[in-house]
Design a protein around this motif. Structure first.
Motif, PDB file in Angstrom:
ATOM      1  N   GLU A  60      38.087   3.640  -4.620  1.00 23.91           N
ATOM      2  CA  GLU A  60      38.082   5.098  -4.502  1.00 23.91           C
ATOM      3  C   GLU A  60      37.229   5.747  -5.569  1.00 23.91           C
ATOM      4  OE1 GLU A  60      42.087   6.360  -4.579  1.00 23.91           O
ATOM      5  OE2 GLU A  60      42.615   5.450  -2.646  1.00 23.91           O
ATOM      6  N   SER A  61      37.220   5.116  -6.771  1.00 25.80           N
ATOM      7  CA  SER A  61      36.410   5.689  -7.841  1.00 25.80           C
ATOM      8  C   SER A  61      35.936   4.567  -8.758  1.00 25.80           C
ATOM      9  CB  SER A  61      37.217   6.704  -8.643  1.00 25.80           C
ATOM     10  OG  SER A  61      38.313   6.054  -9.282  1.00 25.80           O
ATOM     11  N   VAL A  62      34.870   4.852  -9.515  1.00 25.22           N
ATOM     12  CA  VAL A  62      34.306   3.858 -10.425  1.00 25.22           C
ATOM     13  C   VAL A  62      35.254   3.579 -11.577  1.00 25.22           C
ATOM     14  CG1 VAL A  62      32.355   3.378 -11.957  1.00 25.22           C
ATOM     15  CG2 VAL A  62      31.983   4.572  -9.807  1.00 25.22           C
ATOM     16  N   ILE A 132      27.688   6.527  -4.462  1.00 26.40           N
ATOM     17  CA  ILE A 132      29.107   6.274  -4.242  1.00 26.40           C
ATOM     18  C   ILE A 132      29.853   7.588  -4.444  1.00 26.40           C
ATOM     19  CG2 ILE A 132      31.151   4.965  -4.954  1.00 26.40           C
ATOM     20  CD1 ILE A 132      28.999   3.225  -3.745  1.00 26.40           C
ATOM     21  N   ALA A 133      30.474   8.073  -3.375  1.00 29.60           N
ATOM     22  CA  ALA A 133      31.279   9.300  -3.471  1.00 29.60           C
ATOM     23  C   ALA A 133      30.506  10.418  -4.155  1.00 29.60           C
ATOM     24  CB  ALA A 133      32.596   9.019  -4.196  1.00 29.60           C
ATOM     25  N   ASP A 134      29.373  10.713  -3.573  1.00 26.90           N
ATOM     26  CA  ASP A 134      28.501  11.789  -4.072  1.00 26.90           C
ATOM     27  C   ASP A 134      28.031  11.571  -5.503  1.00 26.90           C
ATOM     28  OD1 ASP A 134      28.784  13.023  -1.658  1.00 26.90           O
ATOM     29  OD2 ASP A 134      30.515  14.228  -2.335  1.00 26.90           O
ATOM     30  N   GLN A 135      28.152  10.348  -5.962  1.00 27.04           N
ATOM     31  CA  GLN A 135      27.668  10.031  -7.310  1.00 27.04           C
ATOM     32  C   GLN A 135      26.574   8.978  -7.214  1.00 27.04           C
ATOM     33  OE1 GLN A 135      30.671   8.606  -9.979  1.00 27.04           O
ATOM     34  NE2 GLN A 135      29.333   8.613 -11.754  1.00 27.04           N
TER      35      GLN A 135
END
Length: 454
Positions: A60-62, A132-135
């Protein structure tokens, strides 16, 4: 190199060829292996980037992955591998860097890029930019090249030893093969070393060797044949010359001793001097003829070959021999024509010797004809005289020095038995040849000249 035996020179040549060939093959193999390893490393780095991207996409997140560094270390497998996840702002989010390589700068968006670094160790890395997720993140996977360099260095040493060992083996085998192959040459050399002037009957044994060796043996045997023939001819010539010189010298000594045995009148002394003068002139003719033959055979006389008309030359000879012909009641006829490219002086001398023989041994009251004709590649001058034929056994030896068909006529010979030998030498000097044969009604001597451009 030039002073080395032939077998060693061949062995060194084989070694040089082998070294060049094996070195080329070794260089090719080394380069191929290096390229193959580099390609495999790049594929490995590319696979790690793909797995890292898949792992980031599954979370879900880095920040969740930042808490599990051991996961990446286990994934990389050893301390030679590195991994970075860098944010768009240049912050290092994830770093697995056991060898302490410098942190790379974020890559520009685009395709995967490979690069090689040198500090502090040689390494290879691949970078890719993913979202990744707008990053936007930069993934960097790399590995040091120490292991690969050690393996290539070891492989390089192995190749060098293999090339050196192969070259040494080829040099040794080349020497053995050359030494064995040149064995017949050494045998011939030993046999030739035993040949002396009194053992010229020895010949090299033609065994079952290579065609080149058999050809060499045959030609050396042919050379020894010629040497033996030359030595035999020289021995006969020395004997004939001694005999030829001894006769007039004995005459001179005998006449002089007889004259001095008691007081003589002036007329008797004058007769002795005249007799001695004839013997001296005979010796001078023999010596001049021998000198001419020696100079001709050693090519000291260079024929001045020019085109000249044959008939005037023969007319001049007929005028010279007219007195002798009248005494013998012999008719001289000139039936020559055309031109000849040769030395007119030497041709005149050869024809003079033939005319002298024709008048001397021809039929008294007969005739002598000088004819000429041209064939495709030669010009023939023929001297024909009527008279008795020459014995068949004498014909092949007429051109030998001091050879006489009738020894009883020895004292009458003006040239001392060298007239036809001089003719033969003159014709050989012109590239032609001379023959004598019996024909209907007499004997025919022929001079055959090659046709030369005028």
């Amino acid at each position: 190199m030039r002073n080395l035996p032939l077998s060693q020179r061949l062995a060194l040549m084989f070694a040089a060829i082998c070294l060049l060939t094996l070195s080329s093959i070794g260089f090719f193999l080394y380069s191929s292996l290096a390229k193959e390893l580099a390609w495999r490393d790049d594929q490995t780095l590319l696979g790690r980037l793909e797995r890292m991207e898949a792992l980031l996409n599954s979370t879900e997140s880095v920040s969740e992955l930042q808490d599990q560094p051991q996961l990446y270390a286990n994934m990389l497998g050893n301390t030679d591998n590195v991994l970075w996840v860098i944010s768009q702002q240049g912050n290092t989010l994830i770093e697995i860097n056991p060898p302490g390589l410098p942190v790379p700068s974020p890559a520009q968006p685009g395709l995967v890029r490979f690069y090689t670094g040198e500090t502090p160790l040689r390494y290879r890395a691949a970078t890719a930019t993913i979202r990744i997720a707008d990053q936007e993140l930069t993934l960097v996977a790399g590995r040091t090249l120490s292991e690969r360099d050690r393996m290539l260095a070891s492989y390089q040493w192995t190749l060098c030893w293999a090339i050196a060992l192969g070259t040494a083996i080829v040099a040794l085998l080349g020497w053995l093969i050359s030494y064995r192959a040149l064995g017949p040459v050494k045998q011939m050399s030993d046999t030739i070393a035993r040949i002396r002037s009194n053992t010229l009957n020895m010949r090299l044994q033609v065994a079952d060797h290579a065609p080149e060796i058999r050809q060499l043996q045959a030609r050396l045997n042919a050379m020894i044949d010629r040497l033996e023939s030359g030595f035999d001819q020289l021995a006969r010539f020395s004997e004939d010359l001694a005999h030829e010189m001894r006769t007039p010298l004995n005459n001179l000594i005998g006449h002089t001793q007889q004259c001095l045995s008691k007081p003589r009148s002036n007329e008797e002394y004058q007769a002795l001097l005249l007799s001695n003068l004839e013997e001296h002139e005979r010796l001078a003719r023999v010596i001049n003829s021998m000198l001419f033959l020696a100079r001709t055979e050693q090519s000291e006389i260079t024929p001045d070959q020019q085109a000249f008309a044959i008939q005037p030359v023969v007319d001049q000879l007929i005028g010279y021999f007219s007195g002798v012909a009248e005494e013998a009641s012999t008719t001289l006829t000139n039936k020559t024509e055309g031109t000849l490219v040769a030395s007119s002086e030497l041709v005149q001398r050869a024809l003079a010797n033939l005319l002298d023989n024709a008048l001397r041994y021809g039929e008294s009251g007969g005739s002598v004809e000088i004819r000429s004709h041209k064939e495709d590649s030669s010009i023939h001058l023929t001297v024909f005289n009527t008279g008795d034929p020459v014995a068949d056994d004498d014909l092949p030896r007429l051109f030998h020095r001091f050879y006489r068909c009738d020894p009883a006529r020895q004292t009458m010979a003006e040239s001392g038995g060298l007239g036809l030998a001089i003719v033969y030498a003159i014709m050989k000097h012109h590239g032609g040849h001379a023959t004598v044969r019996n024909v209907h009604g007499g004997v025919e001597a022929e001079l055959i000249f090659p046709v030369l451009p005028q």
